[in-house]
Enzyme design. Structure first.
Site, PDB file in Angstrom:
ATOM      1  NE  ARG A 134       0.547 -46.625  12.246  1.00 54.91           N
ATOM      2  CZ  ARG A 134       0.979 -47.131  13.410  1.00 54.91           C
ATOM      3  NH1 ARG A 134       0.284 -46.906  14.530  1.00 54.91           N
ATOM      4  NH2 ARG A 134       2.070 -47.855  13.459  1.00 54.91           N
ATOM      5  CE  LYS A 156      -0.708 -30.634  -4.881  1.00 58.40           C
ATOM      6  NZ  LYS A 156       0.002 -30.006  -6.024  1.00 58.40           N
ATOM      7  CD  GLU A 198      -0.130 -19.108  -5.731  1.00 56.12           C
ATOM      8  OE1 GLU A 198      -0.942 -19.515  -6.590  1.00 56.12           O
ATOM      9  OE2 GLU A 198       0.922 -19.707  -5.469  1.00 56.12           O
ATOM     10  CE  LYS A 240      -5.560 -25.628  -4.330  1.00 54.23           C
ATOM     11  NZ  LYS A 240      -4.650 -24.979  -3.374  1.00 54.23           N
ATOM     12  CD  GLU A 250      -0.481 -31.928  -9.335  1.00 51.62           C
ATOM     13  OE1 GLU A 250       0.654 -32.108  -9.772  1.00 51.62           O
ATOM     14  OE2 GLU A 250      -0.782 -31.047  -8.513  1.00 51.62           O
ATOM     15  CG  ASN A 259       1.584 -27.325 -10.128  1.00 54.00           C
ATOM     16  OD1 ASN A 259       1.714 -26.925  -8.979  1.00 54.00           O
ATOM     17  ND2 ASN A 259       1.247 -28.577 -10.414  1.00 54.00           N
ATOM     18  CG  HIS A 262       3.415 -23.042  -8.881  1.00 56.14           C
ATOM     19  ND1 HIS A 262       2.557 -22.116  -9.436  1.00 56.14           N
ATOM     20  CD2 HIS A 262       3.134 -23.058  -7.550  1.00 56.14           C
ATOM     21  CE1 HIS A 262       1.793 -21.608  -8.482  1.00 56.14           C
ATOM     22  NE2 HIS A 262       2.122 -22.157  -7.344  1.00 56.14           N
ATOM     23  CG  HIS A 266       8.017 -24.573  -6.771  1.00 54.85           C
ATOM     24  ND1 HIS A 266       7.219 -25.700  -6.760  1.00 54.85           N
ATOM     25  CD2 HIS A 266       7.306 -23.628  -6.093  1.00 54.85           C
ATOM     26  CE1 HIS A 266       6.090 -25.449  -6.112  1.00 54.85           C
ATOM     27  NE2 HIS A 266       6.117 -24.202  -5.710  1.00 54.85           N
ATOM     28  CG  HIS A 280       5.211 -19.426  -2.952  1.00 52.41           C
ATOM     29  ND1 HIS A 280       5.774 -20.476  -3.647  1.00 52.41           N
ATOM     30  CD2 HIS A 280       3.880 -19.452  -3.246  1.00 52.41           C
ATOM     31  CE1 HIS A 280       4.833 -21.114  -4.322  1.00 52.41           C
ATOM     32  NE2 HIS A 280       3.672 -20.515  -4.098  1.00 52.41           N
TER      33      HIS A 280
END
Length: 383
Positions: A134, A156, A198, A240, A250, A259, A262, A266, A280
């Site tokens: 957990r 993330k 990026e 960032k 977000e 994004n 993105h 994506h 990516h």
């Protein structure tokens, strides 16, 4: 946004950036040869924690012995789990196998998982840490440019599904980020270029002077592990961190600016099967060019700014056209279906990051579907 997050200390060869979140904070340490001192740093930041390392086969061959030596010096090492490199490892089967192995190594609630690799390892190991017992702590030790400036910061985590990228995951902030810029010298030219996309993103979304600096200095960022490379990593990491501080999960719209490119990118990654056909960062480079071009078509961005962005991305060797994807190009219908699965869809409507110019990104929640379809039809046919 240009001010970035708080810099706690700067000394020769090392910068420490603090990420301040409600009730907690963590440090991003940027410097050289951090692997050797990893055990001491982790022991200081995570009192009483032992560590299990998650890495991929490529990073293991190059850097795992040095990291293990640093951890063993402080008697922290529980063991390591090595996964296959590449986006295919961000899957349910690999997540399940990894979590079982971490339990076999004896990871307890007070211990930590070290995500030692690029964005794939960071997402996968971070997700496993967030659900193991957990929730156990995670230390991000990014080994790629993309991970050092973006994916290792902000918490993330996620895996991919047939419906899209990162659609299953958690927010699980690291307890520490150790970004050793000396390991970037072992990246292939293609991997480094992909990560640079990026870096450019931070200039395009909110820091026009940084974009101008990159245009003037990108060749030195690429060629030498000197002050220019360090400045690019530090500036990106501070940007960032500042955005994460302002909007951790977000929920306010600020973090959505990250994004930029993105939603398009994506979808292109999914079309390419999350494979070496399109890395990516390469997908994000195409996506950012599309975002600027689409903004021009909507009448909100000067065509000259879009042209500057396209010229710079192309100059460093990044793809800017859909036609650059090997193995054929998608149909506009296929891209729209993939975009519809994007995490940024709300109420059935796509949220796009658009631009008013370089350094002036914003979130648009109601993009006209007809205009988008017409745009993608032209891009898929000619771009």
């Amino acid at each position: 946004m240009r001010d970035g997050a708080t810099v706690l200390a700067t000394r020769e060869g090392e910068t420490i950036i603090e990420v301040k979140l409600p009730g907690r904070s963590y440090a991003i340490v940027i410097g050289e040869d951090l692997l050797a001192s990893s055990g001491r740093r982790i022991a200081g930041a995570l009192k009483g924690a032992r560590a299990a390392v998650v890495t991929d086969a490529n990073v293991a061959k190059l850097h795992l012995p040095a990291l293990k030596a640093g951890l063993s010096e402080q008697k922290l090492l529980l063991g390591e789990v090595v996964v296959e490199p590449g986006e295919a490892s961000k899957s349910f089967p690999v997540l399940a196998s990894l979590s079982e192995r971490l339990l076999e190594l004896g990871v307890e609630r007070g211990d930590c998982v070290i995500a030692f690799g690029g964005g794939v390892v960071g997402d996968l190991a971070g997700f496993s840490a967030s659900i193991l017992r957990r929730g156990v702590r995670v230390v991000q030790m990014p080994t790629t440019l993309l991970a050092q400036v973006d994916s290792a910061i902000g918490g993330k985590t996620g895996i991919d599904t047939s419906h899209g990228k990162n659609l299953i995951g958690t927010f699980h902030q690291p307890s520490l980020v150790l970004a050793d810029i000396s390991v970037l010298s072992t990246l292939s030219p293609r991997e480094f270029r992909a990560g640079y996309a990026e870096v450019v993103k931070y200039g395009l979304l909110g820091d026009a002077p940084f974009f101008a600096w990159l245009k003037a200095n990108w060749s030195r960022v690429f060629s030498t592990p000197g002050l220019e490379r360090r400045h690019a990593v530090e500036t990106s990491a501070r940007a960032k961190a500042a955005i994460v501080e302002a909007d951790e999960k977000e929920e306010k719209g600020t973090r959505a600016l990250l994004n930029l490119g993105h939603t398009f990118g994506h979808a292109l990654e999914a079309y390419a099967g999350y494979s070496d056909r399109l890395l990516h960062g390469e997908a994000i480079a195409i996506g950012m060019r599309l975002a600027f071009t689409f903004s021009v078509e909507l009448g909100i961005c000067p065509a000259s700014d879009a042209a500057r962005v396209e010229r710079h991305l192309a100059a460093v060797g990044l793809p800017v056209k859909i036609a650059a994807i090997s193995g054929g190009r998608p149909t506009p219908e296929a891209l729209l279906r993939l975009m519809a699965q994007d995490k940024k869809v709300k109420g059935g409507k796509l949220a796009f990051v658009l631009v008013r110019g370089i350094g002036e990104a914003f979130v648009e929640h109601d993009v006209p579907l007809l205009r988008l379809t017409e745009f993608l039809t032209r891009e898929c046919a000619t771009g």
